[in-house]
Structure formats: C-alpha cells, structure tokens
Design an enzyme around this catalytic site. Structure first.
Site, PDB file in Angstrom:
ATOM      1  N   GLY A  19       0.813  -1.220   0.000  1.00  0.00           N
ATOM      2  CA  GLY A  19       0.000   0.000   0.000  1.00  0.00           C
ATOM      3  C   GLY A  19       0.841   1.262   0.000  1.00  0.00           C
ATOM      4  O   GLY A  19       0.560   2.211   0.735  1.00  0.00           O
ATOM      5  N   SER A  21       1.285   3.396  -2.526  1.00  0.00           N
ATOM      6  CA  SER A  21       0.970   4.384  -3.565  1.00  0.00           C
ATOM      7  C   SER A  21       0.525   5.733  -3.018  1.00  0.00           C
ATOM      8  O   SER A  21       0.627   6.750  -3.704  1.00  0.00           O
ATOM      9  CB  SER A  21      -0.107   3.833  -4.508  1.00  0.00           C
ATOM     10  OG  SER A  21      -1.196   3.328  -3.763  1.00  0.00           O
ATOM     11  N   ARG A  22       0.002   5.738  -1.791  1.00  0.00           N
ATOM     12  CA  ARG A  22      -0.491   7.023  -1.254  1.00  0.00           C
ATOM     13  C   ARG A  22      -0.548   6.956   0.272  1.00  0.00           C
ATOM     14  O   ARG A  22      -0.245   5.915   0.871  1.00  0.00           O
ATOM     15  CB  ARG A  22      -1.863   7.369  -1.845  1.00  0.00           C
ATOM     16  CG  ARG A  22      -2.891   6.279  -1.695  1.00  0.00           C
ATOM     17  CD  ARG A  22      -4.053   6.485  -2.680  1.00  0.00           C
ATOM     18  NE  ARG A  22      -4.843   5.275  -2.813  1.00  0.00           N
ATOM     19  CZ  ARG A  22      -5.929   5.007  -2.098  1.00  0.00           C
ATOM     20  NH1 ARG A  22      -6.370   5.877  -1.217  1.00  0.00           N
ATOM     21  NH2 ARG A  22      -6.584   3.880  -2.273  1.00  0.00           N
ATOM     22  N   ASP A  77      -4.402  -6.867  -6.472  1.00  0.00           N
ATOM     23  CA  ASP A  77      -5.343  -6.876  -5.346  1.00  0.00           C
ATOM     24  C   ASP A  77      -4.912  -7.947  -4.337  1.00  0.00           C
ATOM     25  O   ASP A  77      -5.069  -9.146  -4.587  1.00  0.00           O
ATOM     26  CB  ASP A  77      -6.755  -7.160  -5.872  1.00  0.00           C
ATOM     27  CG  ASP A  77      -7.782  -7.144  -4.765  1.00  0.00           C
ATOM     28  OD1 ASP A  77      -7.405  -7.067  -3.572  1.00  0.00           O
ATOM     29  OD2 ASP A  77      -8.986  -7.197  -5.101  1.00  0.00           O
ATOM     30  N   ASN A 104       1.225  -2.471   5.391  1.00  0.00           N
ATOM     31  CA  ASN A 104       0.516  -1.200   5.577  1.00  0.00           C
ATOM     32  C   ASN A 104      -0.822  -1.146   4.840  1.00  0.00           C
ATOM     33  O   ASN A 104      -1.735  -0.463   5.290  1.00  0.00           O
ATOM     34  CB  ASN A 104       1.432  -0.060   5.100  1.00  0.00           C
ATOM     35  CG  ASN A 104       0.657   1.219   4.862  1.00  0.00           C
ATOM     36  OD1 ASN A 104       0.324   1.937   5.795  1.00  0.00           O
ATOM     37  ND2 ASN A 104       0.335   1.506   3.597  1.00  0.00           N
ATOM     38  N   SER A 156      -4.099  -0.265  14.219  1.00  0.00           N
ATOM     39  CA  SER A 156      -4.914   0.953  14.419  1.00  0.00           C
ATOM     40  C   SER A 156      -5.330   1.032  15.877  1.00  0.00           C
ATOM     41  O   SER A 156      -5.471  -0.012  16.543  1.00  0.00           O
ATOM     42  CB  SER A 156      -6.162   0.892  13.535  1.00  0.00           C
ATOM     43  OG  SER A 156      -7.092   1.885  13.927  1.00  0.00           O
ATOM     44  N   TYR A 169     -13.194  -4.000  10.444  1.00  0.00           N
ATOM     45  CA  TYR A 169     -11.899  -3.300  10.516  1.00  0.00           C
ATOM     46  C   TYR A 169     -11.234  -3.535  11.874  1.00  0.00           C
ATOM     47  O   TYR A 169     -10.043  -3.859  11.957  1.00  0.00           O
ATOM     48  CB  TYR A 169     -12.146  -1.810  10.270  1.00  0.00           C
ATOM     49  CG  TYR A 169     -10.911  -0.960  10.194  1.00  0.00           C
ATOM     50  CD1 TYR A 169     -10.105  -0.953   9.053  1.00  0.00           C
ATOM     51  CD2 TYR A 169     -10.540  -0.126  11.249  1.00  0.00           C
ATOM     52  CE1 TYR A 169      -8.977  -0.155   8.972  1.00  0.00           C
ATOM     53  CE2 TYR A 169      -9.415   0.681  11.177  1.00  0.00           C
ATOM     54  CZ  TYR A 169      -8.640   0.667  10.042  1.00  0.00           C
ATOM     55  OH  TYR A 169      -7.516   1.464   9.968  1.00  0.00           O
ATOM     56  N   ALA A 171     -11.712  -6.003  13.969  1.00  0.00           N
ATOM     57  CA  ALA A 171     -11.287  -7.403  14.089  1.00  0.00           C
ATOM     58  C   ALA A 171      -9.984  -7.616  13.315  1.00  0.00           C
ATOM     59  O   ALA A 171      -9.058  -8.298  13.792  1.00  0.00           O
ATOM     60  CB  ALA A 171     -12.375  -8.328  13.557  1.00  0.00           C
ATOM     61  N   ILE A 202      -5.264   9.849  11.195  1.00  0.00           N
ATOM     62  CA  ILE A 202      -4.210  10.393  10.329  1.00  0.00           C
ATOM     63  C   ILE A 202      -4.875  10.932   9.064  1.00  0.00           C
ATOM     64  O   ILE A 202      -5.738  10.271   8.475  1.00  0.00           O
ATOM     65  CB  ILE A 202      -3.196   9.285   9.944  1.00  0.00           C
ATOM     66  CG1 ILE A 202      -2.696   8.522  11.190  1.00  0.00           C
ATOM     67  CG2 ILE A 202      -2.038   9.878   9.150  1.00  0.00           C
ATOM     68  CD1 ILE A 202      -1.945   9.322  12.211  1.00  0.00           C
TER      69      ILE A 202
HETATM   70  P1  NAP Z   1      -5.146   4.943   2.033  1.00  0.00           P
HETATM   71  O1  NAP Z   1      -4.726   6.356   1.863  1.00  0.00           O
HETATM   72  O2  NAP Z   1      -6.554   4.584   1.756  1.00  0.00           O
HETATM   73  O3  NAP Z   1      -4.159   4.016   1.171  1.00  0.00           O
HETATM   74  C1  NAP Z   1      -4.379   2.635   1.138  1.00  0.00           C
HETATM   75  C2  NAP Z   1      -3.246   1.939   0.422  1.00  0.00           C
HETATM   76  O4  NAP Z   1      -3.529   0.526   0.418  1.00  0.00           O
HETATM   77  C3  NAP Z   1      -3.112   2.346  -1.037  1.00  0.00           C
HETATM   78  O5  NAP Z   1      -1.762   2.253  -1.414  1.00  0.00           O
HETATM   79  C4  NAP Z   1      -3.931   1.283  -1.771  1.00  0.00           C
HETATM   80  O6  NAP Z   1      -3.555   1.102  -3.141  1.00  0.00           O
HETATM   81  C5  NAP Z   1      -3.607   0.061  -0.941  1.00  0.00           C
HETATM   82  N1  NAP Z   1      -4.671  -0.935  -1.046  1.00  0.00           N
HETATM   83  C6  NAP Z   1      -5.978  -0.799  -0.697  1.00  0.00           C
HETATM   84  N2  NAP Z   1      -6.675  -1.907  -0.992  1.00  0.00           N
HETATM   85  C7  NAP Z   1      -5.794  -2.769  -1.557  1.00  0.00           C
HETATM   86  C8  NAP Z   1      -5.942  -4.078  -2.111  1.00  0.00           C
HETATM   87  N3  NAP Z   1      -7.109  -4.725  -2.126  1.00  0.00           N
HETATM   88  N4  NAP Z   1      -4.845  -4.660  -2.637  1.00  0.00           N
HETATM   89  C9  NAP Z   1      -3.650  -4.007  -2.620  1.00  0.00           C
HETATM   90  N5  NAP Z   1      -3.460  -2.786  -2.089  1.00  0.00           N
HETATM   91  C10 NAP Z   1      -4.526  -2.168  -1.583  1.00  0.00           C
HETATM   92  O7  NAP Z   1      -4.878   4.440   3.545  1.00  0.00           O
HETATM   93  P2  NAP Z   1      -4.048   5.118   4.731  1.00  0.00           P
HETATM   94  O8  NAP Z   1      -4.937   6.038   5.471  1.00  0.00           O
HETATM   95  O9  NAP Z   1      -2.729   5.585   4.217  1.00  0.00           O
HETATM   96  O10 NAP Z   1      -3.848   3.841   5.672  1.00  0.00           O
HETATM   97  C11 NAP Z   1      -2.707   3.015   5.601  1.00  0.00           C
HETATM   98  C12 NAP Z   1      -2.798   1.984   6.716  1.00  0.00           C
HETATM   99  O11 NAP Z   1      -2.887   2.656   7.973  1.00  0.00           O
HETATM  100  C13 NAP Z   1      -4.044   1.094   6.621  1.00  0.00           C
HETATM  101  O12 NAP Z   1      -3.727  -0.215   7.014  1.00  0.00           O
HETATM  102  C14 NAP Z   1      -4.993   1.723   7.615  1.00  0.00           C
HETATM  103  O13 NAP Z   1      -5.924   0.807   8.126  1.00  0.00           O
HETATM  104  C15 NAP Z   1      -4.017   2.181   8.686  1.00  0.00           C
HETATM  105  N6  NAP Z   1      -4.551   3.252   9.527  1.00  0.00           N
HETATM  106  C16 NAP Z   1      -4.912   4.437   8.980  1.00  0.00           C
HETATM  107  C17 NAP Z   1      -5.433   5.434   9.800  1.00  0.00           C
HETATM  108  C18 NAP Z   1      -5.835   6.780   9.276  1.00  0.00           C
HETATM  109  O14 NAP Z   1      -6.360   7.579  10.078  1.00  0.00           O
HETATM  110  N7  NAP Z   1      -5.630   7.091   8.016  1.00  0.00           N
HETATM  111  C19 NAP Z   1      -5.584   5.193  11.170  1.00  0.00           C
HETATM  112  C20 NAP Z   1      -5.219   3.958  11.675  1.00  0.00           C
HETATM  113  C21 NAP Z   1      -4.683   2.994  10.849  1.00  0.00           C
HETATM  114  P3  NAP Z   1      -4.282   1.939  -4.323  1.00  0.00           P
HETATM  115  O15 NAP Z   1      -3.763   3.358  -4.188  1.00  0.00           O
HETATM  116  O16 NAP Z   1      -3.832   1.307  -5.578  1.00  0.00           O
HETATM  117  O17 NAP Z   1      -5.745   1.848  -4.082  1.00  0.00           O
END
Ligand code: NAP
Length: 261
Positions: A19, A21-22, A77, A104, A156, A169, A171, A202
């Site tokens: 993950g 890419s962003r 995926d 991630n 998380s 989520y 679980a 975040i």
């Molecule tokens: P995000 O901006 O939505 O980015 C998600 C990343 O995961 C992207 O690179 C996406 O690729 C990839 N991804 C999603 N579904 C996928 C799949 N089926 N197969 C392969 N790759 C997949 O998420 P984020 O906020 O940076 O979160 C990153 C991690 O931190 C996650 O595990 C999230 O649960 C955890 N987290 C986030 C927060 C928060 O507040 N943001 C808080 C607690 C924990 P594409 O770009 O190609 O879709």
C-alpha cells in the site's frame, strides 16, 4: 585545511511496503528511501500514484546522498492469496527478498453489524489481515536464514479499543496485533523483530470523509491538539527498521496524539 565530503553508504537492505501508492504507505516509502534502503512498494489500482511515490523515493534518496538505491512498484489486489504470492515472487526476482516488511495496505467497509454484509467482512479481513499473514509467511524464511529482519504491521487504535460501525476493521486490526506478538515469539531467536504501530486519526484519503465539525471535536479531545500526518507514522517505521531498534519486539506503539490515554 581541506574539507572532504563523503556520501553516506547506501544500505544494501530492501524494504517491501504494501500500500505504498499514497497516504501513510507513501510517507513510509519516502522515509525509508531517505534512510538509504532499496524500496519495493505494492498498490492495488493506482499505478500513476505508485510511480509518483517511486519518483519521490528517488528524489528523497538523492537528496540524502544515496545515488545507487533501487525502487520498484508492483500492482495487484492483495485480497487474493495468489496475487500476494505473485507480487512477492516478482519482488524477489527483481530486487531480492525483503529485509524489512511493512504491512501497511488497508481498507475500510464500515457499517453497523446488523447491516454489515459477509462480503464486506471477508474483504476487509482478507486485505488487512490475511495478506499480512501471507507476506509475513513468505518473508520469514529468508529473514530467519539471514538472522536479521524487521516486520512492522500497521494496525490501528481501533484494533485496541474497537469502534462502532467497524466490526470488520477492528477485528482485522486486533488480529494484526495477535499476529505481531506471535511472530515476535517465533522469530526472535533469529533476531527478527516484529512490532505493530497503532495510528490514531491520520489525514489521508481513508479519513477525508470526516466532516469539519467532527474533526474539530476530535482534535479538541486529543492531548496533542492536531490530527496526525503520514509522516508521524513514517518516522516510527524508520526507527523500528533501524539498528537502534534491534532490541524492541512484540510491541504495539500507538501514534495517536494521546487518543488512547
Ligand atoms: P489509504 O490512503 O486509503 O491508502 C491505502 C493503500 O492501500 C493504497 O496504497 C492502496 O492502493 C492500498 N490498497 C488498498 N486496498 C488494496 C488491495 N485490495 N490490494 C492491494 N493494495 C490495496 O490508507 P491510509 O490512510 O494511508 O492507511 C494506511 C494503513 O494505515 C491502513 O492499514 C490503515 O488501516 C491504517 N490506519 C490508517 C489510519 C488513518 O487515520 N488514516 C488510522 C489507523 C490505521 P491503491 O492506491 O492502488 O488503491
């Protein structure tokens, strides 16, 4: 007196970040690139954003004086076991087996339990937990053989405390904590450390739907009155990957501005 500038030695180590890419994953890739690691990143669909991360990694590495580090992107995926195996094999063939694995990639499919479909439960568990298990399983053998490795799972605060509307989520994120603690026990004798990070709120695309009022109220409830940034998480990943963190394992570290005080 002449002054001589020497370039820092690049690490020959490879970090695989799912993950990347962003959002948080991108910040993690850039941080690790700036520390001199080679970085392989995975993504689901956003190839252009994945390429942009790789370019940002190159720039970060160059600014830090690393000119020979390598970066690669792999799309697919990871809900599919076969895809996880193919992505890992492609990474090994091109850059080698990872020394550092950051699980991630994550998704949400929120709903109250009475309305949550089995499909949404399965999909979240597959991406957030099963894929992490598969990547750990694939990476563990070579890490154990090398007697070195760092596994960092992005959990998380929701995995610690639960959250209404996020049974799937929560679980998956609690499951990652159990996985982390178990692998720390299994792999510690080979000097492989396994830790989890529990981010709070975040600012990424995952959380952009939260309205202004909810953001303000959330911010005001935190000990540190601001929302988190992807860099707040990436800094800790950089530390946990480093030699300085060699004696830290089985920990779940919240990076949440005091949300879980
Ligand atoms: P995000 O901006 O939505 O980015 C998600 C990343 O995961 C992207 O690179 C996406 O690729 C990839 N991804 C999603 N579904 C996928 C799949 N089926 N197969 C392969 N790759 C997949 O998420 P984020 O906020 O940076 O979160 C990153 C991690 O931190 C996650 O595990 C999230 O649960 C955890 N987290 C986030 C927060 C928060 O507040 N943001 C808080 C607690 C924990 P594409 O770009 O190609 O879709």
């Amino acid at each position: 007196m002449s002054s001589k500038t020497t370039s820092p030695e690049p690490s020959s180590q490879l970090a695989l970040v799912t993950g990347g890419s962003r959002g948080i994953g991108r910040a993690i890739c850039i941080k690790l690139a700036a520390c001199g690691y080679n970085v392989a990143l995975t993504y689901a669909r956003n190839e252009a954003e994945a390429q942009e991360t790789a370019q940002l990694c190159r720039e970060a590495a160059q600014s830090a004086g690393f000119s020979t580090t390598r970066f690669a992107t792999y799309g697919g995926d990871i809900a599919s076991t076969t895809v996880c195996e193919e992505l890992f094999a492609a990474c090994v063939a091109e850059l080698g087996a990872p020394d550092i694995l950051v699980n991630n990639a994550g998704i949400t499919r929120d709903n109250l339990i009475m309305r949550m479909s089995l499909e949404d439960f399965d999909e979240v568990l597959s991406v957030n937990l099963k894929a992490a298990f598969i990547f750990c399983k694939l990476a563990a053998r070579s890490m154990a053989k090398k007697r070195f490795g760092r596994i960092i799972n992005i959990s998380s605060v929701v995995g610690l405390a639960g959250n209404a509307g996020q049974a799937n989520y929560a679980a998956s994120k609690a499951g990652l904590i159990g996985l982390t603690k178990t692998l720390a026990k299994e792999l510690g004798s080979r000097f492989v450390t396994v830790n989890a990070i529990a981010p709070g709120f975040i600012e990424t695309s995952m959380t952009e739907a939260l309205g202004t009022e909810a953001r303000t109220s959330l911010t005001n409830s935190l000990a540190i009155p601001r929302l988190g940034t992807p860099d707040d998480i990436a800094s800790l990943v950089g530390f946990l990957a480093s030699d300085e963190a060699a004696y830290i394992t089985s920990q779940v570290i919240a990076v949440d501005g005091g949300m879980t005080l």
